[in-house]
Scaffold this active site. Sequence first.
Site, PDB file in Angstrom:
ATOM      1  N   ASP A  79      60.309 -49.358  24.923  1.00  0.00           N
ATOM      2  CA  ASP A  79      61.605 -49.602  25.542  1.00  0.00           C
ATOM      3  C   ASP A  79      61.919 -51.093  25.607  1.00  0.00           C
ATOM      4  O   ASP A  79      61.042 -51.926  25.847  1.00  0.00           O
ATOM      5  CB  ASP A  79      61.593 -49.011  26.960  1.00  0.00           C
ATOM      6  CG  ASP A  79      62.895 -49.223  27.697  1.00  0.00           C
ATOM      7  OD1 ASP A  79      63.915 -48.647  27.282  1.00  0.00           O
ATOM      8  OD2 ASP A  79      62.895 -49.981  28.681  1.00  0.00           O
ATOM      9  N   GLU A  90      62.703 -49.867  20.389  1.00  0.00           N
ATOM     10  CA  GLU A  90      64.113 -49.848  20.775  1.00  0.00           C
ATOM     11  C   GLU A  90      64.552 -51.305  20.860  1.00  0.00           C
ATOM     12  O   GLU A  90      64.396 -51.953  21.889  1.00  0.00           O
ATOM     13  CB  GLU A  90      64.315 -49.142  22.116  1.00  0.00           C
ATOM     14  CG  GLU A  90      65.780 -48.941  22.448  1.00  0.00           C
ATOM     15  CD  GLU A  90      66.173 -49.419  23.843  1.00  0.00           C
ATOM     16  OE1 GLU A  90      67.350 -49.286  24.200  1.00  0.00           O
ATOM     17  OE2 GLU A  90      65.309 -49.949  24.556  1.00  0.00           O
TER      18      GLU A  90
END
Length: 761
Positions: free
Chosen positions: A310, A363
């Site tokens: 993330d 990401e």
Amino acid sequence: MNLSQLTEYDTFLFHQGTNCRAYEMLGAHLTEENGEKGVRFTVWAPNAKEVSVVGEFNHWDTRVNKMSKIDDGEIWKIFIPGIKEGDVYKYAIMPQHGGPHIMKADPYGYHAEVAPATASRVYDMNHYEWQDAEWQEKKKRTQSYGQPMLTYEVHLGSWRRTPEGNQLSYRDMAEQLVNYVKEMNYTHIEFMPLCEHPYEGSWGYQATGYYAATSRFGAPDDLRYLIDKAHQAGIGIIMDWVPGHFCKDDPGLRDFDGRNLYESDNPQRADNAGWGTTNFDYGRTEVQSFLISNAIFWMDQYHIDGLRIDAVANMLYLDYGRQSGEWQANKYGGNGNLEAIDFLHKLNEAVFREYPQALMIAEESTSWPNISKPVYMGGMGFNYKWNMGWMNDTLSYFSLDPIYRKWHHDKITFSMMYAFSENFVLPLSHDEVVHGKCSLINKMPGDYWQKFAGLRAFFGYWMAHPGKKLLFQGGEFGQFVEWKWDTSLDWHLPEKYEMHTKMLEFSKNLNKFYVEHKEFWQVDFDWGGFEWIDCDNADDSMLSFIRRADDGEFVIAICNFTPAVRHGARFGVPKAGIYEEVFNSDAAEFGGSNVLNENDIPSQEVPWNNKARSIQVTVPPLATIYLRLKKERPIKGQPEIDNTNEAAAEAEAVEAEPAVEAAPAPEAEAAPAEEIVAEAPKKRRGRPKMTAEEKAAAAEKRAQKKAEKEAAAKAEAEKPAAKKGTAKRRTRKAAASTETAEADAEAKPKRRGRPPKKKAE
């Protein structure tokens, strides 16, 4: 799990940032010392004045079980006999400056109390027996790049709940979720963060226990059972992992031993005001060991197949989400976080050294280069990257009314300018269906029928576009409301309402087509697997392209992003032969208007789209269709190649009869929350009617051609004869030719675009 004996070598690696199994050394381990069973507790707290273990076993008394430092002077240790699995505990830490003890959960704890309680629990990680050996062996033999990857993103607390509104357990999910994912033909499940976290509304992205699977859904072995069942069903598991920042709650990592430990001493670097969290200090080697070991831990102890990392941009950029004056440049004057870059290199090298087939998916939302290239090639070391640019442009395009799309055609084609610069995953994730962004189906403009048609067309385009795929729960059946983390998906929609039922059936069939057709995934990351047919038809808002497999087999995708039916649309094709439509998002079974190309589609020797031959098809409204070469037309002197099991000979290629016009969408009962059901236009079979102007033009053209042929015959007759009888024969031949041509014109459809053959003198 092995138990480290806290050797000098182990601690040396830990302090060097290269101990990738620090969880075998630190934390609470059930063991035996001097003939007594108990637990060895070990914690890194270099700034603490005093540390003790407290729990119900000693009435939370900080004076009873005081720890002592080992030789390195930074790690504290104690063995407490009699403690058993399930006992709760915390570390009571007295800072150097004195004051009350700080009560902290174990950073390396394997289990935790159910929130809102915050203590760690002793847990034995050695008694689960895995049954996924076949899956693990298969992974060793395959590379993910040339395999299908169609991921279903899941939030465990909201995917489905009991009729009473209670959350399902890990073991409930092992039956219900795994069976559903298998039936829907997804290849992977991506779980949103599974680490222990205090606030459920953070969705797991603000963790306190990086080594503890959240206890909301059961014990660690229950999660292992879920993953095991998925593997036995042939489904891979990816987990969202958050090494960028952690929550500020008191029991967590912040100010762990009375001073900054896991976070930077520099307040500007440590504080992440935008998210209300604290950033890790990647320059501290023990923090590197903590995070690298954590990545390995999930693959080692939980058999996780990959991690979606993330907020990588938040790690890479010192100025990410910050205004001028809120950040400090690196030593070279740039905005790159040099320590984070070094950490990511070490992380990915360590993971692939231990697990060569791992999925490490970044990401990363910026243009930072070579995110998915190996470190030795100058890359960041991940093997995949989320394509956030594609996602933003595409959703922006599909949110437009079709009448305006032709002026924004670049949004749907620009992704191919950089499609192979990284190994991309095309994500339609949870972030796109919350915070007022609308659900996927509600992004689609138009009435009730058009919303479903638009979503089906979008999914068809998405599935054929190069790159691996990810879809968040609920998108597959067209959930209208935004995602809510504290309640179940609206499963009553596909159960009660026809269009949602058909949307779910469409997703299931589209997924199946993707998984079964290697053309869509075998060559995902270079131009060998993709070729434009026509990317410039902005006026009609249409796209057409080819996807190829390693062996040259191909599928043609044609997309129409307007509600108009395109009759007799011509597209260049790479090979001569008979084509067939193999998938159509407008099929009635999917809720469409059933404008199909049901007959064979022969290629014609008409150059088009920079190709020597072409086909004509009817393209349905708001739809994506796939075509394949059914039978290749043979080269003269060679046997024909039949791509089907049919033995019957195919007719000679002639111009395709235009298919039927748009059929009406059957009126479907709409869910109470959904607004209008508009009737689709009436279905009309056969050729479209010609206007008076078109009829007059066609008649004039026929008369002109006839006059030209008669004049040519007359001129031929008037030429002097080379020998007796020649002029007469030529006159008869020309007249016969004219009569034959006129008869043919009446008997057969015209071959448009093909120049007439010249007769030999």
